[in-house]
Every structure is written in structure tokens, then in C-alpha cells.
Write an enzyme that holds these catalytic residues in place. Structure first.
Site, mmCIF file in Angstrom:
data_model
loop_
_atom_site.group_PDB
_atom_site.id
_atom_site.type_symbol
_atom_site.label_atom_id
_atom_site.label_comp_id
_atom_site.label_asym_id
_atom_site.label_seq_id
_atom_site.Cartn_x
_atom_site.Cartn_y
_atom_site.Cartn_z
ATOM 1 N N GLU A 77 130.711 27.914 34.148
ATOM 2 C CA GLU A 77 130.375 27.806 32.711
ATOM 3 C C GLU A 77 131.436 27.018 31.952
ATOM 4 O OE1 GLU A 77 127.457 28.516 31.825
ATOM 5 O OE2 GLU A 77 126.762 29.961 33.314
ATOM 6 N N CYS A 85 107.381 18.664 36.116
ATOM 7 C CA CYS A 85 106.540 17.514 36.476
ATOM 8 C C CYS A 85 107.000 16.834 37.759
ATOM 9 C CB CYS A 85 106.533 16.500 35.336
ATOM 10 S SG CYS A 85 108.115 15.630 35.105
ATOM 11 N N HIS A 140 109.863 15.213 28.774
ATOM 12 C CA HIS A 140 109.278 16.491 28.389
ATOM 13 C C HIS A 140 110.191 17.282 27.449
ATOM 14 C CE1 HIS A 140 106.539 15.747 31.925
ATOM 15 N NE2 HIS A 140 105.801 15.695 30.836
#
Length: 187
Positions: A82, A141, A179
Site C-alpha cells: 500500500e 472487457c 470503461h
């Protein structure tokens, strides 16, 4: 010669799983690797790192790094999960550990937030890292996912709000740029 590595990827690209495996691999070879994360990440417990695949390990918080032990050679590698949540001065501390004390540092994190903007830690890691590597994942996709979309809870995405809202698959999804721009999270 030690290096500072920044390994980044979109949400769900296995960054945490890879960080845990790198620590495991060091241990398999009789070497000591220190796993750490910024204190802001409390999703899985204060001193625990957990991947979506189920791998888990204990860590120290970045602000509690045993600097004297690291500087004296007690660790063969520092692994930061992180890393996007680091501040500039913390990235510069990692640079010092690499350059002055010859300790390799491998950082894992997101490159950008849900708005497509750099996190402070990612910006400085992109600027200072010796090696920058992308960890790839795919959009629904099939294209490469490079963006992190924040789910709005109503079947779509949002691009407004605080930069840091902790979450995993419940709040974020990796998407291709097309997208992400369209806010489309499935077929």
C-alpha cells in the site's frame, strides 16, 4: 547494489499477494525481509496484510520501522505494501535506506486514485524508484486494466469524494481507461 523498486497495478492485480510471496521467498533462502505498510491501512487489522486470494502475513507499521536494525544490516530487504499512502518524506527515507545502507526496498501500490490522479507516495516513487514495474490485470472487457474506479453503490462509479476511502472489491474495481471514462463496470 540495492535498488528501490515500485511495482504498481490497478485494483485486484495481486500486489499484496506478490508482496507476501516475496517475503516468503526471502525466508526460504534464509534471509530476513521486513514487511511493512502505512498506518492508514487498517482494513485487515493494524499489523496484518491480507490479499484477496487469502494469503496473509504480519507486518510492522511504516512509522514503527526499526530504523537502527535496518541500518545495521539486520534485514536483507524491506517490502512496503500500500505504498501509495506514503508521504514524500517517507519515500525519501526509503531512498536513504537503499543508497546509504544498501538495503533493497520493494514497494507495491496503486499508481493513481479513482479520479486518475497520483497518490503522493506513488508520485514520489515514480520519480525516485530505480525500477518501475507494472503488475497487470484485466478489465471486464479483456483489455488491460490501468484505472481504479470507485463504486458508487448504485451499480455505477463515482469520480468525486475523498482521495482515500479504504476498501477492496466492495468499493473499487480495476477498469481499462475507456470503461473508467464511461463509468461502465460490466457488459
Amino acid at each position: 547494489m540495492a535498488k528501490l523498486y515500485f511495482r504498481y497495478g490497478a485494483m485486484s492485480s495481486s500486489k499484496t499477494a506478490q508482496a507476501i510471496m516475496v517475503k516468503y521467498n526471502y525466508g526460504e533462502r534464509g534471509q530476513r525481509a521486513l514487511l511493512t505498510k502505512p498506518a492508514v491501512d487498517t482494513r485487515d487489522g493494524v499489523r496484518t496484510i491480507r490479499s484477496r486470494s487469502g494469503l496473509t502475513d504480519e507486518c510492522v507499521l511504516f512509522g514503527e520501522l526499526p530504523l537502527e536494525e535496518i541500518r545495521s544490516g539486520a534485514y536483507d530487504c524491506i517490502i512496503v505494501d500500500e505504498a501509495q499512502f506514503l508521504k514524500k518524506h517517507e519515500v525519501m527515507l526509503l531512498v536513504e535506506l537503499v543508497d546509504k545502507y544498501n538495503v533493497p526496498v520493494i514497494c507495491y501500490g496503486l499508481r493513481t486514485d479513482f479520479r486518475g490522479e497520483f497518490f503522493e507516495g506513488s508520485l514520489w516513487l515514480m520519480a525516485m524508484a530505480d525500477t518501475i514495474e507494472e503488475i497487470k490485470t484485466v478489465c471486464w472487457c479483456g483489455r488491460k486494466a490501468i484505472m481504479n474506479a470507485r463504486l458508487d453503490g448504485k451499480g455505477g462509479v463515482t469520480k468525486v469524494g475523498e482521495q482515500v476511502v479504504l476498501g477492496a472489491d466492495d468499493k473499487y474495481i480495476g477498469l481499462c481507461r475507456k470503461h473508467w471514462e464511461e463509468g461502465k463496470i460490466c457488459k
